[in-house]
Design a protein around this motif. Structure first.
Motif, PDB file in Angstrom:
ATOM      1  N   LEU A 211       0.825  -1.208   0.000  1.00  0.00           N
ATOM      2  CA  LEU A 211       0.000   0.000   0.000  1.00  0.00           C
ATOM      3  C   LEU A 211       0.859   1.258   0.000  1.00  0.00           C
ATOM      4  CD1 LEU A 211      -2.739   1.444   0.178  1.00  0.00           C
ATOM      5  CD2 LEU A 211      -2.582   1.237   2.670  1.00  0.00           C
ATOM      6  N   ASP A 212       1.877   1.305   0.842  1.00  0.00           N
ATOM      7  CA  ASP A 212       2.748   2.481   0.883  1.00  0.00           C
ATOM      8  C   ASP A 212       3.370   2.740  -0.482  1.00  0.00           C
ATOM      9  OD1 ASP A 212       2.218   2.832   3.546  1.00  0.00           O
ATOM     10  OD2 ASP A 212       4.017   1.790   4.241  1.00  0.00           O
TER      11      ASP A 212
ATOM     12  N   TYR B 225      -8.039   2.006   1.246  1.00  0.00           N
ATOM     13  CA  TYR B 225      -7.460   1.699   2.551  1.00  0.00           C
ATOM     14  C   TYR B 225      -8.214   2.459   3.626  1.00  0.00           C
ATOM     15  CZ  TYR B 225      -4.962   6.208   2.438  1.00  0.00           C
ATOM     16  OH  TYR B 225      -4.645   7.547   2.386  1.00  0.00           O
TER      17      TYR B 225
ATOM     18  N   ARG C 241      -4.582   1.650   7.918  1.00  0.00           N
ATOM     19  CA  ARG C 241      -3.175   1.456   7.537  1.00  0.00           C
ATOM     20  C   ARG C 241      -2.366   0.700   8.590  1.00  0.00           C
ATOM     21  NH1 ARG C 241      -0.765   6.591   4.246  1.00  0.00           N
ATOM     22  NH2 ARG C 241       0.811   5.024   3.815  1.00  0.00           N
TER      23      ARG C 241
ATOM     24  N   CYS D  75      -8.236  -2.437   3.032  1.00  0.00           N
ATOM     25  CA  CYS D  75      -7.249  -2.542   1.951  1.00  0.00           C
ATOM     26  C   CYS D  75      -7.157  -3.945   1.356  1.00  0.00           C
ATOM     27  CB  CYS D  75      -5.875  -2.105   2.458  1.00  0.00           C
ATOM     28  SG  CYS D  75      -5.158  -3.247   3.672  1.00  0.00           S
TER      29      CYS D  75
ATOM     30  N   CYS E 155      -1.804  -3.067   3.259  1.00  0.00           N
ATOM     31  CA  CYS E 155      -1.134  -2.130   4.165  1.00  0.00           C
ATOM     32  C   CYS E 155      -0.035  -2.802   4.974  1.00  0.00           C
ATOM     33  CB  CYS E 155      -2.132  -1.447   5.091  1.00  0.00           C
ATOM     34  SG  CYS E 155      -2.784  -2.501   6.410  1.00  0.00           S
ATOM     35  N   GLN E 156      -0.051  -4.135   5.019  1.00  0.00           N
ATOM     36  CA  GLN E 156       0.939  -4.878   5.791  1.00  0.00           C
ATOM     37  C   GLN E 156       1.803  -5.796   4.929  1.00  0.00           C
ATOM     38  OE1 GLN E 156       1.089  -4.411   9.359  1.00  0.00           O
ATOM     39  NE2 GLN E 156      -0.201  -2.726   8.677  1.00  0.00           N
TER      40      GLN E 156
END
Length: 338
Positions: A23-24, A35, A38, A45, A77-78
């Motif tokens: 995601l970043d 998302y 986060r 997400c 996100c992870q």
């Protein structure tokens, strides 16, 4: 080692940095992935992994079940890529797909950009970053129930902070308070994002951006998004103000035009002062656009600023062949603070 991520059905591609979450990396490359929190707790997400390997590093995936993981569902996100990956993601293309939030935030900084414009940076709560599309706005919610709308002047990748350009309106209670009394670290409440003024990325038409005064703010956010997303469409930014002193970020716009081959920048003064020694364009900014582009039939035009500018430009641009379907505007109507 870096790995490529391919997104279906859009075909977008990006390469996260070492140990960077998907995601970043997507947001840093200008992609509008869905998302929420986060931090792996909300599940907003989630997407489907079509191929490739990943892991969650030291994080435990909270908002995902074993059955979902078995079906290839991941939390972007992870998740960290450990090979080239192909993902199926429903990327956000409409403001209707984004959650509107009502949250407190902290005034992180107040910087005077000119004699009557302040840049306010708001720090969002760690668990409540605000997802938005480039060009949208937020409302500052006052204690007496009134609202004050301000355009977001940064790109969506900087979602932990909201940048606003605020002009001091003569006789305006709230803008007067911001200029004369507000202190850094003050807590205020905002609601957003709002608005249908945002960059459309579903075509290859050249783009004309036209701002009047602090109408530069949402156009700045749109441009920063273009820089993030490896934009290939020609973009021409027109910025109209009264005098040279009102071009409060002129050096930034000129720097961008020198750095990015796709960007052209034209500043226009309607009432230049003698000491300005101005040799550039003069008059109304929409007339400078019409002079430069006598045929706008193949363009997308985004314009933000005073209502009189918006109304005059609309008629002029339609007469130059612009389709109303390709015209997007954000009219800066001032609330009655007096």
């Amino acid at each position: 080692m870096s790995f490529k991520v391919t997104v279906e059905p859009s075909g977008h591609e990006f390469t996260p940095g070492a140990d960077e979450a998907i995601l970043d990396a997507a947001l840093n490359n200008g992609l509008a992935f869905p998302y929420g929190c986060r931090n792996g707790a909300c599940g907003a997400c989630k997407c489907k992994k079509l191929s490739g390997d990943y892991d969650y590093g030291e994080n435990e995936p909270m908002a995902i079940t074993p059955d979902e993981q078995a079906d290839g569902i991941i939390l972007t996100c992870q998740a960290i890529p450990r090979s080239d990956m192909v993902l199926e993601v429903k990327e956000i293309t409409s403001n209707k797909e984004i959650e509107v939030k009502n949250v407190p935030c902290r005034v992180e900084s107040l910087d005077k950009l000119s004699h009557d414009v302040i840049r306010m940076i708001l720090k969002m709560p760690d668990a409540d970053e605000m997802q938005f599309l480039p060009g949208q706005y937020i409302d500052i919610l006052l204690e007496d129930g009134r609202r004050r709308a301000f355009s977001i002047a940064n790109a969506p990748r900087n979602d932990s902070r909201i940048e606003l350009h605020i002009r001091h309106v003569e006789g305006g209670d709230y803008t007067g308070y911001i200029f004369n009394e507000m202190k850094e670290k003050e807590i205020i409440r905002i609601e957003g994002p709002h608005g249908t003024f945002f960059l459309r990325e579903d075509n290859e038409r050249p783009i004309v951006l036209m701002g009047g005064g602090t109408g530069f703010a949402p156009l700045k956010g749109i441009l920063e998004h273009c820089f993030d997303s490896s934009n290939s469409r020609p973009v021409h930014l027109f910025w109209g103000v009264r005098a040279k002193e009102d071009l409060y970020m002129n050096d930034v716009a000129e720097k961008w035009a020198n750095e990015y081959a796709f960007l052209t920048f034209t500043s226009v003064l309607s009432e230049p002062k003698a000491e300005d020694n101005w040799e550039g364009k003069t008059g109304f900014v929409h007339e400078a656009v019409a002079e430069t582009y006598p045929d706008l039939s193949g363009h997308d035009v985004y314009m933000s600023g005073p209502p009189a500018m918006i109304h005059a430009a609309k008629d002029t641009f339609v007469a130059k062949g612009l389709s109303l379907d390709n015209l997007f505007s954000d009219s800066f109507d001032f609330a009655n603070d007096k």
